[in-house]
Design an enzyme around this catalytic site. Structure first.
Site, PDB file in Angstrom:
ATOM      1  N   GLY A 185      11.662  47.569  41.872  1.00  0.00           N
ATOM      2  CA  GLY A 185      11.745  46.220  41.764  1.00  0.00           C
ATOM      3  C   GLY A 185      10.402  45.627  41.800  1.00  0.00           C
ATOM      4  O   GLY A 185       9.940  44.727  41.338  1.00  0.00           O
TER       5      GLY A 185
ATOM      6  N   CYS B 261      29.905  44.304  48.106  1.00  0.00           N
ATOM      7  CA  CYS B 261      29.811  42.867  48.399  1.00  0.00           C
ATOM      8  C   CYS B 261      30.914  42.214  49.316  1.00  0.00           C
ATOM      9  O   CYS B 261      30.646  41.146  49.913  1.00  0.00           O
ATOM     10  CB  CYS B 261      29.007  42.111  47.445  1.00  0.00           C
ATOM     11  SG  CYS B 261      30.328  41.712  46.055  1.00  0.00           S
TER      12      CYS B 261
ATOM     13  N   VAL C 258       8.879  46.481  38.004  1.00  0.00           N
ATOM     14  CA  VAL C 258       9.438  46.003  36.716  1.00  0.00           C
ATOM     15  C   VAL C 258      10.102  44.779  37.197  1.00  0.00           C
ATOM     16  O   VAL C 258      10.135  43.517  36.396  1.00  0.00           O
ATOM     17  CB  VAL C 258      10.577  46.935  36.213  1.00  0.00           C
ATOM     18  CG1 VAL C 258      11.466  46.381  35.198  1.00  0.00           C
ATOM     19  CG2 VAL C 258       9.666  48.044  35.713  1.00  0.00           C
ATOM     20  N   GLY C 259      10.778  44.640  38.196  1.00  0.00           N
ATOM     21  CA  GLY C 259      11.575  43.277  38.828  1.00  0.00           C
ATOM     22  C   GLY C 259      10.739  42.208  38.706  1.00  0.00           C
ATOM     23  O   GLY C 259      10.979  41.060  38.329  1.00  0.00           O
TER      24      GLY C 259
ATOM     25  N   GLU D 156      23.110  36.489  43.326  1.00  0.00           N
ATOM     26  CA  GLU D 156      24.366  37.033  44.238  1.00  0.00           C
ATOM     27  C   GLU D 156      23.565  37.837  45.178  1.00  0.00           C
ATOM     28  O   GLU D 156      23.065  39.101  44.877  1.00  0.00           O
ATOM     29  CB  GLU D 156      25.393  37.644  43.684  1.00  0.00           C
ATOM     30  CG  GLU D 156      26.456  38.275  44.562  1.00  0.00           C
ATOM     31  CD  GLU D 156      27.230  39.245  43.754  1.00  0.00           C
ATOM     32  OE1 GLU D 156      28.417  39.721  44.617  1.00  0.00           O
ATOM     33  OE2 GLU D 156      27.075  39.557  42.666  1.00  0.00           O
TER      34      GLU D 156
END
Length: 370
Positions: free
Chosen positions: A203, A279, A206-207, A245
């Site tokens: 993350g 979730c 690349v994120g 989300e």
């Protein structure tokens, strides 16, 4: 054999700009199964450039062309359901039958539903004296989590393909194999080069590069609230659209007149599904104070019948959690609950030490003192 040491960019499997990898751990054994390549900003730049080029032509394809493409993707996906399920089970611990039916099946469900919608979707629609024209937004960056890998990938990729967008996917480094299989499926189905690109990585590297990239028009992120805040901040200077989300704590409210056996049993079983790593897991049960003892007894009975173990073993209903960090977090939460006055009604108290092997938390049902 799945190619884990390359990325899928511009319709081909390519080497990373910088050779760097990480081990993918099987949570049932805590042993490394294989290495997966980790990308960098240079890899993201390459993937975005390919997606931007492809958008010029793919955005102009007809509904009929995309419908035919979806039909081919679905046909090939069906042939790899078991392989996808096994990869998910090995990498994040879901019991194998559940991984095949629900984890892999969820991805197929999104593809099939999107195809049905696409067949009759109104890209142009008159509204009063105006005409509403729905156009593809452009290049979409997608960052997906480890808990429902193919579900989250398909629910992002399918609508983007249907709309005529191009995309870059960064799956979780904990569960890369199902995403790589998905890339192979799209390639075999004939998705035009550059339309779908995959770069594995972390993350913060690349994120972050995807969130900041000026040629990515939208970023779609599913994951923790902490990471979601970082994505939104990095995306703000380029004013790209952000869809998220994030994490939560789902309440399960049971009222006075409810059938307690049915409601509590269903709630606890739902919580245990996927090792509680969903979730929509109902992780808080709010009940009338007068029903606490009865609720605790029902919940305990469900926990006592639940079989935790190797996700590939017959009869296992709850497998390990995805990794050591998650296991330690759960242990800390159980301990915190007890320290704050909760009573453990099933399973063992948090262990000070954990033996090498299955990362299964003790059943952590607890009730608060009135």
């Amino acid at each position: 054999m799945v190619n884990r040491m390359q990325f899928y960019i511009d319709g081909a499997w390519v080497d990373p700009a910088v050779k760097k990898s990480t081990a993918v751990i099987n949570p049932a054994t805590e042993e490394a199964m294989y290495e997966v390549a980790l990308g960098s900003k240079a890899d993201v730049d390459k993937a975005v450039a390919a997606a931007k080029r492809a958008f010029a032509t793919f955005s102009q394809t007809s509904r009929e062309e995309r419908v035919a493409l979806f039909s081919k993707i679905i046909e090939i996906y069906k042939g790899r359901l078991k392989e996808i399920g096994a990869a998910v089970s090995d990498e994040m611990g879901a019991p194998l039958p559940m991984a095949e039916k629900l984890q892999a099946g969820a991805g197929l469900g999104h593809l099939m539903t999107t195809l049905d919608v696409l067949k009759n979707y109104h890209f142009e629609e008159p509204v009063g004296t105006a005409m509403v024209l729905r156009e593809p937004i452009g290049v979409v960056g997608m960052i997906t989590p480890w808990n429902w890998p193919l579900n989250q990938i398909a629910c992002k990729v399918a609508p983007a393909l249907a709309a005529g967008c191009t995309m870059i996917l960064k799956p979780s480094e904990f569960t890369p194999t199902s995403a790589l299989i998905f890339a192979e499926i799209l390639h075999e189905a004939g998705v035009p080069k550059g339309v779908f690109n995959l770069v594995n990585g972390l993350g913060p590297e690349v994120g972050a590069a995807m969130s900041e990239h000026p040629d990515i028009d939208m970023i779609s992120f599913t994951g923790s609230t902490r990471a979601g805040i970082d994505v939104a901040k990095r995306a703000a200077p380029t004013v790209k659209r952000v869809s998220q989300e994030l994490g939560g704590k789902s309440p399960n409210v049971i009222l006075e007149g409810a059938d307690l056996t049915k409601a509590v049993t269903g709630g606890v079983m739902h919580m245990f599904n996927n090792s509680g790593q969903s979730c929509n897991a109902p992780s808080r049960m709010i009940v009338p104070a007068s029903k606490m003892k009865e609720v605790a007894a029902i919940a305990k009975a469900v926990a006592d019948k639940t079989k935790a173990g190797d996700p590939r073993a017959e009869g296992t209903t709850i497998g390990p959690v995805v990794n050591r960090g998650q296991w330690d977090k759960i242990q800390g939460l159980i301990k915190k609950g007890i320290d704050e006055g909760a009573t453990l009604v099933a399973g063992a108290r948090p262990a000070r030490r954990r033996q090498q092997g299955l990362l299964c938390p003790p059943d952590h049902l607890r009730r608060r003192h009135p």
